[in-house]
Design an enzyme around this catalytic site. Sequence first.
Site, PDB file in Angstrom:
ATOM      1  N   TRP A  15       0.833  -1.208   0.000  1.00 28.66           N
ATOM      2  CA  TRP A  15       0.000   0.000   0.000  1.00 28.66           C
ATOM      3  C   TRP A  15       0.866   1.256   0.000  1.00 28.66           C
ATOM      4  O   TRP A  15       0.584   2.218  -0.723  1.00 28.66           O
ATOM      5  CB  TRP A  15      -0.938  -0.029   1.197  1.00 28.66           C
ATOM      6  CG  TRP A  15      -2.034   0.980   1.232  1.00 28.66           C
ATOM      7  CD1 TRP A  15      -2.460   1.674   2.329  1.00 28.66           C
ATOM      8  CD2 TRP A  15      -2.907   1.403   0.163  1.00 28.66           C
ATOM      9  NE1 TRP A  15      -3.513   2.502   2.011  1.00 28.66           N
ATOM     10  CE2 TRP A  15      -3.805   2.351   0.684  1.00 28.66           C
ATOM     11  CE3 TRP A  15      -2.996   1.067  -1.192  1.00 28.66           C
ATOM     12  CZ2 TRP A  15      -4.782   2.980  -0.098  1.00 28.66           C
ATOM     13  CZ3 TRP A  15      -3.973   1.690  -1.974  1.00 28.66           C
ATOM     14  CH2 TRP A  15      -4.846   2.630  -1.424  1.00 28.66           C
ATOM     15  N   ARG A  36      12.648   0.544   6.978  1.00 26.89           N
ATOM     16  CA  ARG A  36      13.838   0.393   7.832  1.00 26.89           C
ATOM     17  C   ARG A  36      14.789  -0.695   7.340  1.00 26.89           C
ATOM     18  O   ARG A  36      15.900  -0.815   7.824  1.00 26.89           O
ATOM     19  CB  ARG A  36      13.419   0.097   9.280  1.00 26.89           C
ATOM     20  CG  ARG A  36      12.561  -1.134   9.450  1.00 26.89           C
ATOM     21  CD  ARG A  36      12.355  -1.459  10.936  1.00 26.89           C
ATOM     22  NE  ARG A  36      11.828  -0.340  11.683  1.00 26.89           N
ATOM     23  CZ  ARG A  36      10.528  -0.073  11.846  1.00 26.89           C
ATOM     24  NH1 ARG A  36       9.624  -0.855  11.261  1.00 26.89           N
ATOM     25  NH2 ARG A  36      10.129   0.946  12.555  1.00 26.89           N
ATOM     26  N   LYS A 109      -5.347   1.352   9.186  1.00 25.36           N
ATOM     27  CA  LYS A 109      -6.685   1.158   9.732  1.00 25.36           C
ATOM     28  C   LYS A 109      -6.604   0.296  10.981  1.00 25.36           C
ATOM     29  O   LYS A 109      -6.110  -0.819  10.924  1.00 25.36           O
ATOM     30  CB  LYS A 109      -7.583   0.482   8.699  1.00 25.36           C
ATOM     31  CG  LYS A 109      -7.666   1.204   7.362  1.00 25.36           C
ATOM     32  CD  LYS A 109      -8.383   0.361   6.323  1.00 25.36           C
ATOM     33  CE  LYS A 109      -8.398   1.034   4.961  1.00 25.36           C
ATOM     34  NZ  LYS A 109      -9.051   0.198   3.920  1.00 25.36           N
ATOM     35  N   GLY A 137     -10.994   3.393   2.802  1.00 19.43           N
ATOM     36  CA  GLY A 137     -11.990   3.036   1.801  1.00 19.43           C
ATOM     37  C   GLY A 137     -11.665   1.713   1.143  1.00 19.43           C
ATOM     38  O   GLY A 137     -10.628   1.099   1.408  1.00 19.43           O
ATOM     39  N   ALA A 141      -4.071  -2.619  -2.803  1.00 25.33           N
ATOM     40  CA  ALA A 141      -2.887  -1.975  -3.370  1.00 25.33           C
ATOM     41  C   ALA A 141      -2.657  -2.369  -4.821  1.00 25.33           C
ATOM     42  O   ALA A 141      -2.344  -1.520  -5.663  1.00 25.33           O
ATOM     43  CB  ALA A 141      -1.659  -2.322  -2.525  1.00 25.33           C
ATOM     44  N   LYS A 192     -14.350  -3.065  10.187  1.00 27.61           N
ATOM     45  CA  LYS A 192     -14.555  -3.986   9.063  1.00 27.61           C
ATOM     46  C   LYS A 192     -13.532  -5.109   9.059  1.00 27.61           C
ATOM     47  O   LYS A 192     -13.817  -6.210   8.566  1.00 27.61           O
ATOM     48  CB  LYS A 192     -14.553  -3.222   7.741  1.00 27.61           C
ATOM     49  CG  LYS A 192     -13.266  -2.463   7.415  1.00 27.61           C
ATOM     50  CD  LYS A 192     -12.277  -3.271   6.600  1.00 27.61           C
ATOM     51  CE  LYS A 192     -10.983  -2.506   6.377  1.00 27.61           C
ATOM     52  NZ  LYS A 192      -9.993  -3.288   5.617  1.00 27.61           N
ATOM     53  N   ASP A 245     -15.923  -0.424   2.272  1.00 31.11           N
ATOM     54  CA  ASP A 245     -14.765  -1.205   2.703  1.00 31.11           C
ATOM     55  C   ASP A 245     -15.192  -2.533   3.316  1.00 31.11           C
ATOM     56  O   ASP A 245     -14.512  -3.552   3.170  1.00 31.11           O
ATOM     57  CB  ASP A 245     -13.941  -0.393   3.707  1.00 31.11           C
ATOM     58  CG  ASP A 245     -12.451  -0.678   3.602  1.00 31.11           C
ATOM     59  OD1 ASP A 245     -12.060  -1.539   2.799  1.00 31.11           O
ATOM     60  OD2 ASP A 245     -11.677  -0.029   4.333  1.00 31.11           O
ATOM     61  N   SER A 255      -8.023  -9.989   0.870  1.00 35.36           N
ATOM     62  CA  SER A 255      -8.027  -9.438   2.222  1.00 35.36           C
ATOM     63  C   SER A 255      -7.365 -10.416   3.184  1.00 35.36           C
ATOM     64  O   SER A 255      -7.772 -11.570   3.291  1.00 35.36           O
ATOM     65  CB  SER A 255      -9.463  -9.166   2.683  1.00 35.36           C
ATOM     66  OG  SER A 255      -9.524  -9.035   4.094  1.00 35.36           O
ATOM     67  N   ASN A 257      -7.521 -10.285   6.393  1.00 29.11           N
ATOM     68  CA  ASN A 257      -8.460 -10.579   7.471  1.00 29.11           C
ATOM     69  C   ASN A 257      -9.426 -11.686   7.057  1.00 29.11           C
ATOM     70  O   ASN A 257      -9.672 -12.627   7.810  1.00 29.11           O
ATOM     71  CB  ASN A 257      -9.219  -9.304   7.856  1.00 29.11           C
ATOM     72  CG  ASN A 257      -8.297  -8.251   8.426  1.00 29.11           C
ATOM     73  OD1 ASN A 257      -7.863  -8.331   9.568  1.00 29.11           O
ATOM     74  ND2 ASN A 257      -7.972  -7.245   7.621  1.00 29.11           N
TER      75      ASN A 257
END
EC number: 1.1.1.94
Length: 335
Positions: A15, A36, A109, A137, A141, A192, A245, A255, A257
Site C-alpha cells: 500500500w 527500515r 486502519k 476506503g 494496493a 470492518k 470497505d 483481504s 483478514n
Amino acid sequence: MARWRRIVALGGGAWGTALANLAARAGAEDVALWTRDAAHVAEMTATGVNARRLPGIPLHSALRPTTDLGVVAEADLILAVVPSQSLRGVLEQIQSTLPTPTPLILCCKGIEHETGLFMSEVAADVLGDQPVAVLSGPSFAEDVARGKPTAVTLAAYDGALAAALVEALAAPWFRLYHTHDVRGVEIGGAAKNVLAIANGIAAGRDLGASAGAALIARGFAELCRFGRAFGVEMGTLAGLSGLGDLVLTCGSAQSRNYSFGHALGRGTSINDARANIGLVEGFFTCGILNDLARAKGVDMPIAQAVEAVLAERMGVDEAIATLLARPSKAELAGF
C-alpha cells in the site's frame, strides 16, 4: 500540485508503494519511500520494483527508496503507511524532525491495542497539533497500482485541508471524496477488519453465500450501532470508508483478514494461520474494539463471537451455534 512537491511515504509495503507511485504520478517532484530494511531499499533501488510487496509494478522515476527518516524534515506532506500497532513508534522517531505545519495522512486502519486510541488520536498524542488527515476506503494496493478504478475517502477536521490534500494523490482511476468526519472514517476502517474475519470463517466452514450476505448486513448493523455511540455521521458509515470497505474486505481472498478467518474456518490453528498469512490487523483490533463496545453499551454479537474464537474461549462451530441461537427480534431493533 506545486504545493506538494516533496512527499514522504512511511512504509515500504504494497500500500505504501502504491500510494507513493500515485503521489509521483500526481506531480510530486520527489517522493521518498521509507522502510527500515536496508536490503529491501537496495533491492528496490537496483531493480526499480518492489518485488517483495508489489511485484510487477515499476516504481515511478520520481520515487526513491530510503532508510533515512531525516527526509521528513524537507517534506511538504507525509503519508503514514505502517501497521496500526507500529504507528506510535514511527511517529516518535520523526517527532523532533517533522516541521509543525507539514500535514500527515494516516493510511493505516485500526485501533491501538494498548491504549484504545484511534489512529488520529495516536498522532495527536505524539505530535500534538500537527495537521492530520485519514485515508480509508475499499482499496487493494494491486488494484490501485495497476490503474483499476478505485474510490476512497479522505477525512480531516479541517475541510479545506481535506479538499487540498485530494490533489496530492488524485489519478484518473483513483477518485477521492473528502469529509470532516474523521472518527466515522476511522471506525469503518477498524471494525470492518474484525467483521471480515467472521465472513472468512463462514466461507471456510462452507456455510454458503446466503450466510455471507447475512453476516455483511448484520455486521453493518453492528458497525452503525458502534459508530452512533461515538457520535459519527451515519452517512459516513454508509459510504466508501464504511459499507464500501466492509463489502470489499468481507468478500475477497485478497483481504488478509478474510483469508485469516477462512483458514480458521478450515481448521487451521490461530498461530499457523497468522504465520502463513502475515499481518492481520483485525487480530489486534478485535479485543479492543469489543472493549470499547462494552464500555459504550453497544451490542456487537458478531464481533464478540470473533473475539471468543481468537481468545480460544470458543471453537468455530460453537461460535456459529451461539450466533444462530440468539433470540429473534425486529430487524431494525437497536439499529
